[in-house]
Every structure is written in structure tokens, then in C-alpha cells.
Enzyme design. Sequence first.
Site, PDB file in Angstrom:
ATOM      1  N   HIS A 213      56.061  25.350  29.959  1.00  0.00           N
ATOM      2  CA  HIS A 213      54.837  24.750  30.500  1.00  0.00           C
ATOM      3  C   HIS A 213      54.415  25.323  31.846  1.00  0.00           C
ATOM      4  CE1 HIS A 213      55.497  22.008  27.233  1.00  0.00           C
ATOM      5  NE2 HIS A 213      54.423  21.305  27.522  1.00  0.00           N
TER       6      HIS A 213
ATOM      7  N   LYS B 119      54.216   9.889  30.439  1.00  0.00           N
ATOM      8  CA  LYS B 119      53.414  10.732  31.336  1.00  0.00           C
ATOM      9  C   LYS B 119      51.953  10.556  30.940  1.00  0.00           C
ATOM     10  CE  LYS B 119      56.301  14.568  32.932  1.00  0.00           C
ATOM     11  NZ  LYS B 119      56.510  16.034  32.909  1.00  0.00           N
TER      12      LYS B 119
ATOM     13  N   HIS C 136      50.515  25.846  31.543  1.00  0.00           N
ATOM     14  CA  HIS C 136      49.489  25.122  32.304  1.00  0.00           C
ATOM     15  C   HIS C 136      48.628  26.084  33.124  1.00  0.00           C
ATOM     16  CE1 HIS C 136      51.601  20.923  32.054  1.00  0.00           C
ATOM     17  NE2 HIS C 136      50.961  21.246  30.953  1.00  0.00           N
TER      18      HIS C 136
ATOM     19  N   LYS D 259      63.217  13.393  22.750  1.00  0.00           N
ATOM     20  CA  LYS D 259      62.435  13.063  23.950  1.00  0.00           C
ATOM     21  C   LYS D 259      62.888  11.726  24.537  1.00  0.00           C
ATOM     22  CE  LYS D 259      58.047  13.171  26.196  1.00  0.00           C
ATOM     23  NZ  LYS D 259      56.657  13.551  26.232  1.00  0.00           N
TER      24      LYS D 259
ATOM     25  N   GLU E 193      55.427  22.235  20.180  1.00  0.00           N
ATOM     26  CA  GLU E 193      56.287  21.298  20.935  1.00  0.00           C
ATOM     27  C   GLU E 193      57.573  20.987  20.152  1.00  0.00           C
ATOM     28  OE1 GLU E 193      55.618  20.707  24.032  1.00  0.00           O
ATOM     29  OE2 GLU E 193      53.523  20.146  24.389  1.00  0.00           O
TER      30      GLU E 193
ATOM     31  N   ARG F 100      64.688  15.710  33.064  1.00  0.00           N
ATOM     32  CA  ARG F 100      63.421  15.693  32.312  1.00  0.00           C
ATOM     33  C   ARG F 100      62.658  17.016  32.413  1.00  0.00           C
ATOM     34  NH1 ARG F 100      58.983  10.837  31.433  1.00  0.00           N
ATOM     35  NH2 ARG F 100      57.663  12.078  30.052  1.00  0.00           N
TER      36      ARG F 100
ATOM     37  N   ARG G 285      45.477  -2.344  38.145  1.00  0.00           N
ATOM     38  CA  ARG G 285      46.860  -1.923  38.502  1.00  0.00           C
ATOM     39  C   ARG G 285      47.824  -2.022  37.328  1.00  0.00           C
ATOM     40  NH1 ARG G 285      45.806  -5.134  43.185  1.00  0.00           N
ATOM     41  NH2 ARG G 285      44.870  -3.828  44.795  1.00  0.00           N
TER      42      ARG G 285
ATOM     43  N   HIS H 287      46.694  23.221  23.954  1.00  0.00           N
ATOM     44  CA  HIS H 287      47.944  23.059  24.707  1.00  0.00           C
ATOM     45  C   HIS H 287      49.141  23.722  24.015  1.00  0.00           C
ATOM     46  CE1 HIS H 287      50.815  21.293  27.441  1.00  0.00           C
ATOM     47  NE2 HIS H 287      51.471  20.752  26.423  1.00  0.00           N
TER      48      HIS H 287
ATOM     49  N   GLU I 212      61.408  12.358  36.050  1.00  0.00           N
ATOM     50  CA  GLU I 212      61.560  13.812  36.203  1.00  0.00           C
ATOM     51  C   GLU I 212      62.203  14.237  37.533  1.00  0.00           C
ATOM     52  OE1 GLU I 212      58.965  17.459  34.388  1.00  0.00           O
ATOM     53  OE2 GLU I 212      57.924  16.107  35.702  1.00  0.00           O
TER      54      GLU I 212
ATOM     55  N   ASN J 191      59.715  20.440  29.974  1.00  0.00           N
ATOM     56  CA  ASN J 191      58.634  21.272  30.480  1.00  0.00           C
ATOM     57  C   ASN J 191      58.864  22.757  30.171  1.00  0.00           C
ATOM     58  OD1 ASN J 191      56.536  21.573  33.157  1.00  0.00           O
ATOM     59  ND2 ASN J 191      56.527  19.656  32.023  1.00  0.00           N
TER      60      ASN J 191
END
Length: 360
Positions: free
Chosen positions: A248, A143, A252, A227, A185, A241, A121, A265, A237, A245
Site C-alpha cells: 500500500h 479503518k 496509495h 484480518k 487483497e 497491523r 461523535r 485500489h 496500527e 498495508n
Amino acid sequence: MDVVNVELGQKSYPIMIGPNSLSQIGPVLKELNLAGKILVVSDEQVGKIYGDPVLEQLSAAGFTAELLLVPPGEGTKSLEIAQLVFTRAITMGLDRRSPIAALGGGVVGDLTGFIAATYLRGIPLIQLPTSLLAQVDSSVGGKVAVNHPLGKNLIGAFYQPRAVIIDIQTVSTLPERELATGLAEVIKHGLIADAALFTYLQINHRQITGRDAGALTHIIKRSCEIKAGVVEQDEREAGLRMILNFGHTIAHAIEATAGYGRYNHGEAVAIGMHGAALISCYLGLCTPALVAVVKSAISKYRLPLTADDCAPADILSLLTRDKKTVGGKVHWVLLTDIGKVVIRNNVPDEVVSRALTELT
Ligand SMILES: NC(=O)c1ccc[n+]([C@@H]2O[C@H](COP(=O)([O-])OP(=O)(O)OC[C@H]3O[C@@H](n4cnc5c(N)ncnc54)[C@H](O)[C@@H]3O)[C@@H](O)[C@H]2O)c1
Ligand SMILES: O=C(O)C(=O)C[C@@H](O)[C@H](O)[C@H](O)COP(=O)(O)O
Ligand SMILES: [Zn+2]
């Protein structure tokens, strides 16, 4: 060494940027009161260059360090590979105070972060990003995820590292194509938040592609600052935030539909940013001239503008799996000017289809 702090209360952490900063890993971890066993996860390509030096530094600082190598490539961000890492963590006897370090690009960073977030955990995570993409983006912000065959990053968490150590020297061994993918990016950061960074990219192409230390430090530091600033305001997010993206939503879908690894990517993000700029223009949010500026920056760094082998219908069918989709409505990050974006959840399908036709 330059330091950018990510201020998140008790979860705050430093991003250390400098040449040879990996040699500081021992003292940095000691400063964080970490000791004992540490598992360093890397991929076979990165591990063979930087694995031994990092392990030596850790041993010299009194850690019992082991290196686990995973195959390079997007396919490694999977539950199958995660299972191998969990097994090693268990057999090595990592406990809740034992750190795990990600030495590599975004694939190793996201995978190792996912292990750190879930093993027992949660155990301390250290990011040691070696690709430009990981240095300007993936090692920062928490993330962490693995992919599902049906979509990117669908299984993951928000889990912040305890420290990020960026050794800009590692960029010297990065293949040309991977340098470009990281720059996608950085272009994104310029487009969403910083016209000056975008102009810097336009003007300093020779220094950046020549891997000049000053130019690299500038774009890495500025990207981390941008960032960090966004993540500090909206870690999970809920709103702001989403701007990180930009590009993206389409990227994606392209990565998944073309098969992970066909486009890396940053290449998919470049195509996705082109698509988002086209949609912005069709909606009257920006001018065709602005789209031309975006396309020129992408092409200047030899990134693709189109995914000719993808079908618009396939991309379209994957768009609603985007994590920004709420109640079936895709939240699009759209461009109004260099450095300025807005979020819209009411973009008509015909507008999206028109852009996808231009991209494929
Ligand atoms: N968590 C986030 O916020 C975030 C942000 C952006 C991207 N990502 C994820 O990051 C991943 C892409 O990361 P990436 O582009 O770094 O890919 P990657 O991790 O696959 O690295 C690219 C290639 O470069 C090699 N490499 C890395 N560093 C090297 C070095 N210094 N010298 C020689 N070779 C080196 C690797 O072995 C690999 O073959 C994607 O899965 C993407 O979804 C996550
Ligand atoms: O940190 C963020 O937030 C980002 O969106 C950064 C992106 O560059 C990155 O690719 C991220 O992994 C995408 O996240 P996802 O939530 O769309 O999977
Ligand atoms: Zn990204």
C-alpha cells in the site's frame, strides 16, 4: 451461515458470511438491540440492485429506513460527499442510537464509516459489503476515512462496526474488473500471513474466477479470519497491523498521483506488492524466484504489475505521506517468504527508486 468473530472486548462484533445473508439484516439488527430510524448509504450502481430488497427487509423488521445514493467511484470518498450524508442524517433526525448502514463496496463502506464515527461523535455502524474487496478487507477492522486531494485516507478514524453481513450472492453482479481488484487483497493476505491461502489461489483459479460459491466462501472467510486476527492484536496500527498495508505504500502514492479512479485500489495494490517484492529482493530479503512467484499470481488474476503512465519521481515524492511514516522514515512491509513479512524503516532511497523505475 459462517460466522467469524472479531474479539475486541466491548467492541467485539460478528462477521456473518453466507448466501442470501442480507435477508437476515432485520433479525441481526434486532439482536443488537437496534431499532427506530436507519439510514442506508449506497452508491447508484449497488443501490439500484440491492437497495429496495434491503429496505423491504428493514421495514418488515419495524425500522423506519431511508436510502441515500451517492455516485459510484473513488471520488465519492471526499469531504464534499460526506457533507451531503451529514445533511441527510440531520434532516432525517438520526439520533445517537440510530444505526447507519453501508451497502456497497469499500468506497461506500469507508465513507459511511467516517460518518458513523463523527456524526454526533459516533452512531452504530453496520457494514453490508457487496464488492469482493469490501468482503475480504474493507468492511472489517474499523479503518474508516475519506481522501484528501493530496493523499489517500488522510482524514479518518478507527471505528469498528457493530456487525458485518456478507452476502456472497452479491458477487454474482460484480463486474469482472472489480472481482480482480478484490482478489488483489486476498493475494496480499496469502503473502503476509498464509502460504496455504496463496497456494489455494494458485490452484483454484478456475473456481474463483467462475465465482463458485464454495471457493468464494473459502477465500472470504479465510481473509476475514486473517484480518480479524491481526486487528485483535493491534487495533490502532501501533505495530503488527502494518502488515495489512503490504503493497500500500506504493499503491496509495500511485492512486493519488495518477488521479483517484485511474487505477482502482486493488490494481494499485497489485503494482505496490510487485514493488515491495522487488525492494525485498534488492535488499537480499528474498530471492528473485520469489518475486517471480508473486508476479505470476498477480498476472494470473489479470491484475497489473506496472503503472506505465506514472513517473517514479512523482510516486517517490508522495511516499512520505504514508500513514506508516514516522519522523520522516517510511516503514516498508517487505517479503521474506510466502506468508512471511518483516517491517523495515531504513530502506535506502536508491533501492526504492530502482524498484519504481521497474514499475513505471
Ligand atoms: N477500510 C479498509 O480497511 C479498506 C481496505 C481496503 C480498501 N479500502 C478502500 O476501499 C475502496 C475500494 O473498494 P472497492 O474496490 O469495493 O470499490 P468501490 O466501492 O468503488 O466498488 C467498486 C465498483 O463496484 C460496484 N459494485 C460494488 N458491489 C457491486 C455488486 N455487488 N454488483 C455490482 N456492482 C458492484 C460499485 O458500484 C463500484 O462501481 C478504496 O477506497 C480503498 O481505499 C479500505
Ligand atoms: O486494515 C488495514 O489496516 C489495512 O491496511 C487494509 C488496507 O487494505 C486498506 O487499503 C487500508 O484502508 C489502508 O489503510 P491506510 O491506513 O494505509 O490508509
Ligand atoms: Zn487495501
